[in-house]
Design an enzyme around this catalytic site. Structure first.
Site, PDB file in Angstrom:
ATOM      1  N   SER A 154       0.856  -1.180   0.000  1.00  0.00           N
ATOM      2  CA  SER A 154       0.000   0.000   0.000  1.00  0.00           C
ATOM      3  C   SER A 154       0.892   1.228   0.000  1.00  0.00           C
ATOM      4  CB  SER A 154      -0.889   0.024   1.259  1.00  0.00           C
ATOM      5  OG  SER A 154      -1.558   1.266   1.398  1.00  0.00           O
ATOM      6  N   TYR A 167      -2.739  -0.845  10.080  1.00  0.00           N
ATOM      7  CA  TYR A 167      -2.637  -1.075   8.630  1.00  0.00           C
ATOM      8  C   TYR A 167      -1.299  -0.607   8.092  1.00  0.00           C
ATOM      9  CZ  TYR A 167      -4.210  -1.292   3.757  1.00  0.00           C
ATOM     10  OH  TYR A 167      -4.350  -1.591   2.420  1.00  0.00           O
TER      11      TYR A 167
END
Length: 262
Positions: A154, A167
């Site tokens: 990401s 995350y």
């Protein structure tokens, strides 16, 4: 010495006859990437925690692209389950050429409002799950002398964002897993790369899409000033999965609408 730029007989971005395993493959970016590989001729095993969702997605892709596809319920946190899934793909197609690790979750919130269990849940699926699938598939790829591993990292593995500690931590770990494994597997003809998506309008992000925070972020930080659409991840996945990516390993391919360019 003259460089060889003519590669007769090699279709750099075709995957005919190859087999790909895609975790998190029943929806979102995982399904989009799987469809991209199928459009290039790859047979697919789509992995999800829910057998019915995986099987339905596999039927849909097979019907649309005329490839073989199957769905399999697998908990990627369980190494033995991962090994069983890889063995099933090997038994059916006699080869496993491509692995895409797309299974993942996101739990948002300020650190003092999150529990240790929240943090551990994200790490288990996003990091341990990716490691387990790599661990399960690497022996076959080494034996074959060929393989393409693609981890879904990401942009939050490269830069920070408030209220995303689980995350962002997990995706930073996926970035380092990719780099280390790219180095480790280079002598064996196996590449390992990661895609770093920016803000895509997935099921994970739909609940926050209309929030003021999200609107401000999209307009203020993303150069293209819009959410990414699912099909826009396919080109990156197809490239990294293909013979055309033979000199690309340990890399992070950012697909974020220009967010990290600012």
């Amino acid at each position: 010495m003259t460089a060889n730029v003519d590669l007769p007989g090699i279709q750099l971005f075709r995957l005919d006859g190859q087999t790909a395993i895609v975790t998190g493959g029943s929806k979102g970016l995982g399904l989009a990437m799987a469809a991209g590989l199928a459009s290039a001729g790859a047979n697919l095993m789509l992995i999800s925690r829910h057998a019915d969702e995986a099987e339905a997605a596999a039927r849909s892709v097979a019907d649309k692209y005329g490839v073989e596809a199957c769905g399999m319920a697998t908990d990627v946190v369980d190494l033995a389950a991962c090994e069983s899934a890889v063995a099933a793909a090997q038994e059916r197609w006699k080869r496993v050429d491509i692995l895409i690790n797309s299974a993942g979750i996101n739990i948002r919130g300020p650190i003092d409002e999150l529990s240790p269990q929240d943090f551990e849940a994200v790490m288990k699926i996003n990091v341990t799950g990716s490691w387990n699938m790599c661990r399960a598939v690497v022996p076959l790829m080494k034996q074959a002398g060929y393989g393409r591993i693609i981890n879904l990292a990401s942009t939050l593995g490269l830069v920070g964002l408030a209220n995303r500690t689980p995350y962002a931590t997990s995706k930073g770990a996926v970035v380092q897993l990719t780099r280390a494994l790219g180095l480790e597997l280079a002598p064996h003809g196996v590449t390992c790369n990661a895609i770093c998506p920016g803000p895509f309008l997935t099921e994970m992000n739909i609940p926050i899409a209309d929030s003021e925070e999200a609107k401000k972020f999209i307009v203020g930080a993303v150069a293209l000033e819009r959410w990414g659409e699912l099909h826009e991840i396919q080109g990156a996945a197809l490239y990294l999965a293909s013979p055309g990516a033979s000199y690309t390993t340990g890399s992070m391919l950012t697909v974020d609408g220009g967010w990290t360019a600012r």
